[in-house]
Design a protein around this motif. Structure first.
Motif, PDB file in Angstrom:
ATOM      1  N   VAL A  96      44.298  46.818  45.328  1.00 48.18           N
ATOM      2  CA  VAL A  96      43.447  46.792  46.262  1.00 48.18           C
ATOM      3  C   VAL A  96      41.917  45.651  46.138  1.00 48.18           C
ATOM      4  N   ALA A  97      41.622  46.045  44.594  1.00 45.40           N
ATOM      5  CA  ALA A  97      40.608  44.563  44.340  1.00 45.40           C
ATOM      6  C   ALA A  97      41.372  43.191  44.391  1.00 45.40           C
ATOM      7  N   SER A  98      42.359  43.581  43.659  1.00 48.21           N
ATOM      8  CA  SER A  98      43.234  41.555  43.668  1.00 48.21           C
ATOM      9  C   SER A  98      43.415  41.346  44.819  1.00 48.21           C
ATOM     10  N   ALA A  99      43.539  41.994  45.476  1.00 43.17           N
ATOM     11  CA  ALA A  99      43.765  41.078  46.982  1.00 43.17           C
ATOM     12  C   ALA A  99      42.240  40.842  47.991  1.00 43.17           C
ATOM     13  N   HIS A 100      41.388  41.873  47.378  1.00 44.92           N
ATOM     14  CA  HIS A 100      40.141  41.287  48.157  1.00 44.92           C
ATOM     15  C   HIS A 100      39.386  40.337  47.646  1.00 44.92           C
ATOM     16  N   ALA A 101      39.564  39.746  46.667  1.00 47.50           N
ATOM     17  CA  ALA A 101      39.202  38.980  45.741  1.00 47.50           C
ATOM     18  C   ALA A 101      39.975  38.001  46.418  1.00 47.50           C
ATOM     19  N   TYR A 102      41.327  37.509  46.346  1.00 46.87           N
ATOM     20  CA  TYR A 102      41.920  36.443  46.930  1.00 46.87           C
ATOM     21  C   TYR A 102      42.045  36.526  48.660  1.00 46.87           C
ATOM     22  N   LYS A 103      41.768  37.211  49.166  1.00 47.61           N
ATOM     23  CA  LYS A 103      41.114  37.082  50.605  1.00 47.61           C
ATOM     24  C   LYS A 103      40.404  38.256  51.179  1.00 47.61           C
ATOM     25  N   ALA A 104      39.234  37.794  51.333  1.00 45.51           N
ATOM     26  CA  ALA A 104      37.461  38.806  50.940  1.00 45.51           C
ATOM     27  C   ALA A 104      38.163  39.509  52.031  1.00 45.51           C
ATOM     28  N   ASP A 105      38.566  39.015  53.387  1.00 48.02           N
ATOM     29  CA  ASP A 105      38.544  39.682  55.044  1.00 48.02           C
ATOM     30  C   ASP A 105      40.070  40.049  55.048  1.00 48.02           C
ATOM     31  N   ALA A 106      41.076  39.836  54.334  1.00 43.51           N
ATOM     32  CA  ALA A 106      42.652  40.468  53.720  1.00 43.51           C
ATOM     33  C   ALA A 106      42.403  42.627  54.312  1.00 43.51           C
ATOM     34  N   ARG A 107      43.244  42.563  55.329  1.00 44.03           N
ATOM     35  CA  ARG A 107      43.658  44.045  55.885  1.00 44.03           C
ATOM     36  C   ARG A 107      45.214  44.693  54.802  1.00 44.03           C
TER      37      ARG A 107
END
Length: 76
Positions: free
Chosen positions: A37-48
């Motif tokens: 989850v942290a990596s996903a938000h770092a990659y794309k901050a507004d990712a659902r």
């Protein structure tokens, strides 16, 4: 176990560091969840983020295949 981020906003999960392999127990899966989850938000901050997919890893040797598809109106 294999754990993969589930997000409609991140198409290439490995580019977002959204895949963890070789999880052996529930504690490792929980750690992987937080890291993904942290990596996903770092990659794309507004990712659902819909969650993660947890599944048994395929056994034995194999070949990894990446397939790109395009829908062509002429060929379908």
């Amino acid at each position: 176990m294999a754990v993969k981020i589930e997000s409609p906003d991140i198409l290439h999960k490995t580019e977002a560091k959204g895949v963890k392999l070789g999880m052996r127990n529930a504690a490792e899966v929980r750690e992987a969840f937080a890291a993904l989850v942290a990596s996903a938000h770092a990659y794309k901050a507004d990712a659902r983020i819909d969650g993660v997919i947890v599944q048994k890893m395929a056994g034995g040797g194999g070949v990894e295949v990446v397939v790109g598809l395009q829908n062509d109106p002429v060929f379908g």
